[in-house]
Design a protein around this motif. Sequence first.
Motif, PDB file in Angstrom:
ATOM      1  N   ILE A   1      -3.061   4.082  -1.741  1.00 28.68           N
ATOM      2  CA  ILE A   1      -3.227   3.347  -2.992  1.00 28.68           C
ATOM      3  C   ILE A   1      -2.926   1.886  -2.665  1.00 28.68           C
ATOM      4  CG2 ILE A   1      -2.232   2.939  -5.268  1.00 28.68           C
ATOM      5  CD1 ILE A   1      -2.508   6.399  -3.755  1.00 28.68           C
ATOM      6  N   PRO A   2      -3.830   0.971  -3.011  1.00 24.71           N
ATOM      7  CA  PRO A   2      -3.627  -0.419  -2.599  1.00 24.71           C
ATOM      8  C   PRO A   2      -2.513  -1.147  -3.357  1.00 24.71           C
ATOM      9  CG  PRO A   2      -5.692  -0.209  -3.797  1.00 24.71           C
ATOM     10  CD  PRO A   2      -5.119   1.167  -3.663  1.00 24.71           C
TER      11      PRO A   2
ATOM     12  N   GLU B   1      -9.602   3.475 -14.333  1.00 21.21           N
ATOM     13  CA  GLU B   1     -10.215   2.249 -13.807  1.00 21.21           C
ATOM     14  C   GLU B   1      -9.755   1.908 -12.391  1.00 21.21           C
ATOM     15  OE1 GLU B   1      -7.494  -1.275 -15.685  1.00 21.21           O
ATOM     16  OE2 GLU B   1      -8.559   0.019 -17.097  1.00 21.21           O
ATOM     17  N   ASP B   2      -8.669   2.531 -11.929  1.00 21.76           N
ATOM     18  CA  ASP B   2      -8.156   2.260 -10.585  1.00 21.76           C
ATOM     19  C   ASP B   2      -8.467   3.357  -9.573  1.00 21.76           C
ATOM     20  OD1 ASP B   2      -6.989  -0.256 -11.192  1.00 21.76           O
ATOM     21  OD2 ASP B   2      -5.334   0.776 -12.183  1.00 21.76           O
TER      22      ASP B   2
ATOM     23  N   THR C   1      -1.661  -2.056  -7.482  1.00 24.60           N
ATOM     24  CA  THR C   1      -2.201  -1.079  -8.432  1.00 24.60           C
ATOM     25  C   THR C   1      -1.103  -0.631  -9.400  1.00 24.60           C
ATOM     26  OG1 THR C   1      -3.713  -0.286  -6.716  1.00 24.60           O
ATOM     27  CG2 THR C   1      -3.414   1.125  -8.643  1.00 24.60           C
TER      28      THR C   1
ATOM     29  N   ASP D   1       0.854  -1.184   0.000  1.00 21.50           N
ATOM     30  CA  ASP D   1       0.000   0.000   0.000  1.00 21.50           C
ATOM     31  C   ASP D   1       0.891   1.236   0.000  1.00 21.50           C
ATOM     32  OD1 ASP D   1      -2.182  -1.671   0.143  1.00 21.50           O
ATOM     33  OD2 ASP D   1      -2.854  -0.986   2.109  1.00 21.50           O
TER      34      ASP D   1
ATOM     35  N   ASP E   1     -11.197   4.337  -8.222  1.00 22.34           N
ATOM     36  CA  ASP E   1     -12.150   3.986  -7.159  1.00 22.34           C
ATOM     37  C   ASP E   1     -11.518   3.148  -6.045  1.00 22.34           C
ATOM     38  OD1 ASP E   1     -11.868   1.758  -8.793  1.00 22.34           O
ATOM     39  OD2 ASP E   1     -13.962   1.161  -8.632  1.00 22.34           O
ATOM     40  N   LYS E   2     -10.307   2.656  -6.261  1.00 20.76           N
ATOM     41  CA  LYS E   2      -9.593   1.889  -5.231  1.00 20.76           C
ATOM     42  C   LYS E   2      -8.849   2.807  -4.257  1.00 20.76           C
ATOM     43  CE  LYS E   2      -8.356  -1.678  -8.588  1.00 20.76           C
ATOM     44  NZ  LYS E   2      -7.191  -2.292  -9.246  1.00 20.76           N
ATOM     45  N   ILE E   3      -8.664   4.063  -4.638  1.00 19.57           N
ATOM     46  CA  ILE E   3      -7.868   5.004  -3.852  1.00 19.57           C
ATOM     47  C   ILE E   3      -8.720   5.553  -2.706  1.00 19.57           C
ATOM     48  CG2 ILE E   3      -6.629   7.204  -3.932  1.00 19.57           C
ATOM     49  CD1 ILE E   3      -5.992   6.517  -6.905  1.00 19.57           C
ATOM     50  N   LYS E   4      -8.151   5.526  -1.509  1.00 19.48           N
ATOM     51  CA  LYS E   4      -8.869   5.980  -0.308  1.00 19.48           C
ATOM     52  C   LYS E   4      -8.233   7.251   0.246  1.00 19.48           C
ATOM     53  CE  LYS E   4     -11.540   2.393  -0.313  1.00 19.48           C
ATOM     54  NZ  LYS E   4     -12.353   2.486  -1.482  1.00 19.48           N
TER      55      LYS E   4
END
Length: 176
Positions: free
Chosen positions: A121-122, A159-160, A125, A73, A162-165
């Motif tokens: 970021i997971p 496309e990635d 990615t 991460d 929505d994975k970001i917090k």
Amino acid sequence: TKLKELGYEKISAILKKSGIDDNAITKFCEKLGVKKAISTIDDFWNKIPLFYQDQVRETFIEGTVVLKYAEEDLILYRHISNEGPEISFWFSRKIYNPNDARKLLALPNSNTAENIVKCRIPKGTPFIEGKVASQTNDVTNTFGDYAVGGGNQLYFLKEDLDKIKILEIFKNQKIE
């Protein structure tokens, strides 16, 4: 579900032996929810809509861009104005004061960079990373003479996003 577990490359190899073309394979895999792995920088560039590819390429100093996958991460930062999106394609590994962010990240005139968004970021990615190109010769007046670049930036695919917090937002950072 068994077919999905095979992954894109194995499904593609099986279907190619049957004489099925690449476009049909891609469409079939998309319906299954199986994505093609990004294994080269060209694979990454090809995932950026054609309309934006040149624009993205021009933000990097030629020859500095590297394809990477987050090995763990990642904690990254966005430097934004009050109106700026908290999540977007562009990130930095460092926190800068607003003036340095505008200069080194070659931010547009509209971005005053007084807010910093800390994000996670997971692992796994994909992204590209490289040195920021100068935007001082911009003929559209989107950038000012300050936008010399030279900092380091990371770019992520739509496309990635929505994975970001978002972890934290630091408002109204002082200009130094």
